[in-house]
Structure formats: C-alpha cells, structure tokens
Design a protein around this motif. Structure first.
Motif, PDB file in Angstrom:
ATOM      1  N   LYS A 185      -8.741   9.187   7.478  1.00  0.00           N
ATOM      2  CA  LYS A 185      -7.683   9.247   7.065  1.00  0.00           C
ATOM      3  C   LYS A 185      -7.241   7.907   6.324  1.00  0.00           C
ATOM      4  CE  LYS A 185      -6.227  11.365  11.391  1.00  0.00           C
ATOM      5  NZ  LYS A 185      -7.043  12.565  11.176  1.00  0.00           N
ATOM      6  N   VAL A 186      -6.440   8.163   5.168  1.00  0.00           N
ATOM      7  CA  VAL A 186      -6.067   7.116   4.342  1.00  0.00           C
ATOM      8  C   VAL A 186      -4.875   6.390   5.185  1.00  0.00           C
ATOM      9  CG1 VAL A 186      -4.921   6.288   2.229  1.00  0.00           C
ATOM     10  CG2 VAL A 186      -6.630   8.186   2.352  1.00  0.00           C
ATOM     11  N   SER A 241      -5.587  20.868   1.483  1.00  0.00           N
ATOM     12  CA  SER A 241      -6.449  19.701   1.159  1.00  0.00           C
ATOM     13  C   SER A 241      -7.630  19.987   0.279  1.00  0.00           C
ATOM     14  CB  SER A 241      -6.722  18.952   2.215  1.00  0.00           C
ATOM     15  OG  SER A 241      -7.981  19.666   2.984  1.00  0.00           O
ATOM     16  N   ARG A 276      -2.381   9.061  -1.186  1.00  0.00           N
ATOM     17  CA  ARG A 276      -2.497  10.166  -0.331  1.00  0.00           C
ATOM     18  C   ARG A 276      -3.218  11.067  -1.368  1.00  0.00           C
ATOM     19  NH1 ARG A 276      -2.175   9.643   4.316  1.00  0.00           N
ATOM     20  NH2 ARG A 276       0.037   9.168   5.201  1.00  0.00           N
ATOM     21  N   SER A 277      -3.709  10.829  -2.344  1.00  0.00           N
ATOM     22  CA  SER A 277      -4.679  11.822  -3.044  1.00  0.00           C
ATOM     23  C   SER A 277      -6.125  11.421  -2.887  1.00  0.00           C
ATOM     24  CB  SER A 277      -4.473  11.507  -4.571  1.00  0.00           C
ATOM     25  OG  SER A 277      -4.923  10.323  -5.209  1.00  0.00           O
ATOM     26  N   ASN A 278      -6.310  10.319  -1.828  1.00  0.00           N
ATOM     27  CA  ASN A 278      -7.696   9.948  -1.573  1.00  0.00           C
ATOM     28  C   ASN A 278      -7.987  10.748  -0.230  1.00  0.00           C
ATOM     29  OD1 ASN A 278      -8.029   8.227  -3.661  1.00  0.00           O
ATOM     30  ND2 ASN A 278      -7.677   6.443  -2.341  1.00  0.00           N
ATOM     31  N   GLU A 279      -9.173  11.507  -0.253  1.00  0.00           N
ATOM     32  CA  GLU A 279      -9.501  11.953   1.202  1.00  0.00           C
ATOM     33  C   GLU A 279     -11.108  12.112   1.258  1.00  0.00           C
ATOM     34  OE1 GLU A 279      -8.786  16.318   1.444  1.00  0.00           O
ATOM     35  OE2 GLU A 279      -7.856  16.264  -0.610  1.00  0.00           O
ATOM     36  N   LEU A 293      -1.589   3.806   5.575  1.00  0.00           N
ATOM     37  CA  LEU A 293      -0.303   3.550   5.063  1.00  0.00           C
ATOM     38  C   LEU A 293      -0.217   2.132   4.751  1.00  0.00           C
ATOM     39  CD1 LEU A 293       2.193   6.124   6.359  1.00  0.00           C
ATOM     40  CD2 LEU A 293       1.132   6.004   4.218  1.00  0.00           C
ATOM     41  N   TYR A 298       2.396   5.749  -2.883  1.00  0.00           N
ATOM     42  CA  TYR A 298       2.185   6.732  -2.025  1.00  0.00           C
ATOM     43  C   TYR A 298       1.361   7.737  -2.380  1.00  0.00           C
ATOM     44  CZ  TYR A 298       3.431   9.985   1.779  1.00  0.00           C
ATOM     45  OH  TYR A 298       3.328  10.675   2.743  1.00  0.00           O
ATOM     46  N   LEU A 299       1.725   8.418  -3.578  1.00  0.00           N
ATOM     47  CA  LEU A 299       1.167   9.540  -3.974  1.00  0.00           C
ATOM     48  C   LEU A 299      -0.660   9.079  -4.610  1.00  0.00           C
ATOM     49  CD1 LEU A 299       3.778  11.183  -6.295  1.00  0.00           C
ATOM     50  CD2 LEU A 299       3.051  11.825  -4.127  1.00  0.00           C
TER      51      LEU A 299
END
Length: 139
Positions: A19-20, A2, A55-58, A22, A51-52
């Motif tokens: 956490k992101v 990450s 998942r690119s957020n953190e 879903l 989805y991508l």
C-alpha cells in the motif's frame, strides 16, 4: 481496476499488496501551499497532482510473479517471475523510517529496476515476498 488485478493470468492470485502511504503527500502539500502564496493559488494544483502521482504506484506479490507499477502518465512496470527475483532492496530515508514508508528496488539476474516509491511498511512487503518465494520453490 488496478494494474495488478488487470494483469493476472490463469489461476494466479494476489498474495499481498503493498500500500502507498498518504504521509508521502506531505511534501506536495507543503510545496503547494508555499507556491500558492506566490502564484495566487496556482500552487494548490500540486496537491491533487501529488495525490494522483502517489496513487499511481502499486506493488503486489502473486503466487507466480512480483508485479510493480509506477507512474501516472509515463508508466514503468516490472513483472518478474517470483523464482527469478534475486534481490528486493529497501531504501528508506530518515523521514521514511520515522513514518514507516520506503522504496522497493527489485532486481533480477543482475539488473535493478526502477524503485517503487512510498510503499507503506516495506519490511513487511519484503518478508511476505520471501515467504512467497520460499513457497514457490518448495512447490
């Protein structure tokens, strides 16, 4: 690996990761299915793209900094020393409140930074941040 893990320095350690959720993928699925009916299935490409994108957020809190990253191709990052963060705002719409996700808007001395979207349980993230900030100030 990450973004947060790859940018730790010295004896820095991650205290909490946002956490992101879903559940934020639901609009991508709905629009993908709607467009698929009119574009002979091409709209289904929105689902993996969504989805991508999610998942690119953190976002994470370390013992020294608050680190956040958003974006799949265009990357926006915020890395602020924990003592310099002046506010951590939470933005939640009705669906976000019901489903338990929201956006974090991080501010340092007067300037707000891009929101980190779709963070699961943003109130817990804010609580953990203020605990870490208090620990850093008392150290």
């Amino acid at each position: 690996m990450s973004y947060i893990d790859s940018n730790l320095v010295g004896n820095e350690e991650v205290l909490y990761r946002g956490k992101v959720t879903l559940l934020a993928l639901i609009p991508w699925v709905i629009w993908g299915l709607i467009l698929a009916m009119f574009t002979m299935g091409v709209g289904l490409l929105l689902i993996p793209l969504g989805y991508l994108s999610l998942r690119s957020n953190e976002a994470g809190i370390t013992n020294k900094r608050l680190i956040a990253k958003a974006g799949l191709i265009k990357r926006d990052t915020v890395e602020i020393p924990i003592k310099k963060v002046s506010s951590l705002q939470i933005k939640q719409g009705i669906i976000g409140r019901i489903c338990g996700y929201g956006s974090l808007v991080i501010s340092d001395t007067g300037s707000a930074h891009a929101p980190i979207r779709f963070i699961k349980d943003p109130m817990r993230f804010r609580q953990r941040f203020f605990e870490a900030q208090e620990a850093a100030e008392s150290a």
